[in-house]
Scaffold this motif. Structure first.
Motif, mmCIF file in Angstrom:
data_model
loop_
_atom_site.group_PDB
_atom_site.id
_atom_site.type_symbol
_atom_site.label_atom_id
_atom_site.label_comp_id
_atom_site.label_asym_id
_atom_site.label_seq_id
_atom_site.Cartn_x
_atom_site.Cartn_y
_atom_site.Cartn_z
ATOM 1 N N CYS A 80 11.184 -5.074 73.007
ATOM 2 C CA CYS A 80 10.268 -4.349 72.107
ATOM 3 C C CYS A 80 10.483 -4.777 70.663
ATOM 4 O O CYS A 80 9.538 -4.816 69.868
ATOM 5 C CB CYS A 80 10.448 -2.844 72.256
ATOM 6 S SG CYS A 80 9.801 -2.225 73.802
ATOM 7 N N CYS A 92 15.067 2.918 75.364
ATOM 8 C CA CYS A 92 14.298 2.416 74.210
ATOM 9 C C CYS A 92 13.178 3.409 73.862
ATOM 10 O O CYS A 92 12.499 3.905 74.759
ATOM 11 C CB CYS A 92 13.712 1.061 74.595
ATOM 12 S SG CYS A 92 12.443 0.445 73.486
ATOM 13 N N HIS A 99 10.380 2.949 72.703
ATOM 14 C CA HIS A 99 9.032 2.439 72.983
ATOM 15 C C HIS A 99 8.760 2.308 74.490
ATOM 16 O O HIS A 99 7.717 2.742 74.960
ATOM 17 C CB HIS A 99 8.841 1.066 72.317
ATOM 18 C CG HIS A 99 8.632 1.158 70.838
ATOM 19 N ND1 HIS A 99 9.367 0.451 69.928
ATOM 20 C CD2 HIS A 99 7.766 1.911 70.114
ATOM 21 C CE1 HIS A 99 8.962 0.750 68.705
ATOM 22 N NE2 HIS A 99 7.999 1.639 68.784
ATOM 23 N N CYS A 100 9.712 1.698 75.237
ATOM 24 C CA CYS A 100 9.425 1.420 76.656
ATOM 25 C C CYS A 100 10.342 2.160 77.629
ATOM 26 O O CYS A 100 10.093 2.140 78.828
ATOM 27 C CB CYS A 100 9.493 -0.084 76.928
ATOM 28 S SG CYS A 100 11.172 -0.725 76.908
ATOM 29 N N CYS A 138 14.977 -1.612 72.562
ATOM 30 C CA CYS A 138 15.458 -2.748 73.361
ATOM 31 C C CYS A 138 15.051 -4.061 72.678
ATOM 32 O O CYS A 138 14.189 -4.067 71.793
ATOM 33 C CB CYS A 138 14.916 -2.673 74.791
ATOM 34 S SG CYS A 138 13.170 -3.073 74.935
HETATM 35 ZN ZN LIG Z 1 11.696 -1.330 74.773
#
Ligand SMILES: [Zn+2]
Length: 332
Positions: A252, A177, A179-180, A249
């Motif tokens: 997120c 992902c 972001h994470c 994901c």
């Molecule tokens: Zn994520």
């Protein structure tokens, strides 16, 4: 006279086990400090980056904050490289002298040239390995994440088609992902800029602007200026900025929906993912392993695991001794 009939002496064994073991032992002794230094400095580098990411989260600084990657991101990598170098230097003292650095006395000082060299080695490797300073900061779910890299062109605000979904799955499995860094579940094609920022909400209000993207800033400025014009403003519509899909994901995606709906800044922590730049700390440790304790009271001394164990056990033994002394005095 004693001897062999042919006069050539005793037959030599085909394989000399003792010599082989001796060579093996020497190789193990040479490799042990390299492995120990890279492991310790690599772990210290990773832990420092994680700690600075937590600090940035508490200060509400993210990878999308203007100039943060170029300033705070660089500082985080420099700081982590220095911490990795110091961890490696302390390990070297333990491996060569068998004591913790605080027990070495006035002969041990932190050298400025070491700090500079560690910072340069860490920074250089981080960049050469393709590292992005955004990745040292937490992600803001409203903008491209700290781990954003490859993306797929989006067809406006529509959902991803078959080919785009296949590409997103490939990127998600490889990088996680954006972001994470998670690679769990099915990926979602995350529009960047988000539909609300590119096209506006149901009332025509545009979402948050990514100040790191000059195209988006110019587009927003022009749209705002044209919209204010008396006659032309109602008829002329400027095309929204081009959007791309980033693999995201489910967790997120949910956080992003809530952040956009409530006009709130939501930051998420990430663990970096499978990227080679995180080996920068290990390279800093390798530099110290190859320096053989130069500039410290341990210079030239052999490195042994047993000395590291001795140094680690020393405080425990001292505590045991003090404890037994107290028990003896009380008994008297
Ligand atoms: Zn994520």
């Amino acid at each position: 006279m004693l001897g062999f009939p042919d006069g050539r002496g005793p037959p030599q064994p085909a394989f000399d086990l003792a010599a082989a073991m001796s060579v093996g032992g020497r190789i193990a002794q040479a490799v042990a400090p390299l492995l120990a230094h890279t492991a310790v400095s690599g772990a210290a580098f990773g832990a420092s980056l994680a700690a600075t990411q937590v600090a940035c989260m508490s200060l509400r600084i993210s990878a999308a904050t203007v100039l943060a990657p170029q300033t705070i991101g660089v500082a985080c990598v420099v700081g982590a490289s220095i911490v990795a170098g110091q961890a490696s230097r302390r390990l070297d003292l333990m491996g060569r002298l068998g004591v913790h650095h605080s027990m070495v006395g006035s002969g041990y000082t932190t050298r400025k040239e070491d700090l500079i060299a560690d910072a340069l080695v860490g920074l250089s490797f981080f960049r050469v390995a393709g590292g992005n300073f955004r990745s040292a900061l937490p992600s803001d779910v409203r903008f491209p994440g700290a781990l954003s890299g490859e993306s797929v062109p989006a067809s406006g605000k529509a959902y991803a088609n078959e080919w785009q979904r296949r590409e997103l799955l490939r990127l998600f499995r490889r990088w996680g992902c954006h972001h994470c860094g998670s690679r769990r579940g099915r990926p979602i094609g995350d529009h960047m800029p988000p539909n609300m920022s590119a096209h506006g909400n149901t009332k025509g209000r545009l979402g948050p602007l990514n100040w790191q993207e000059p195209d988006e800033v110019v587009n927003r400025g022009l749209r705002s200026t044209i919209g204010r014009l008396p006659v032309v403003g109602r008829k002329l519509r400027l095309a929204p900025p081009k959007q791309r899909y980033y693999p995201q994901c489910e967790s997120c995606s949910q956080k992003q929906s809530a952040a956009m709906r409530n006009w709130k800044k939501v930051l998420v922590f990430h663990f970096g993912g499978p990227r080679s730049q995180y080996f920068a700390g290990a390279f800093v440790g390798l530099r110290h392993a190859l320096a053989h304790g130069e500039g410290t009271p341990a210079a030239g001394r052999p490195w042994r695991w047993s000395k590291v164990v001795d140094a680690l056990m020393k405080p425990v033994r001292e505590f045991q001794r003090e404890f037994s002394d107290v028990v003896t005095i009380k008994k008297r």
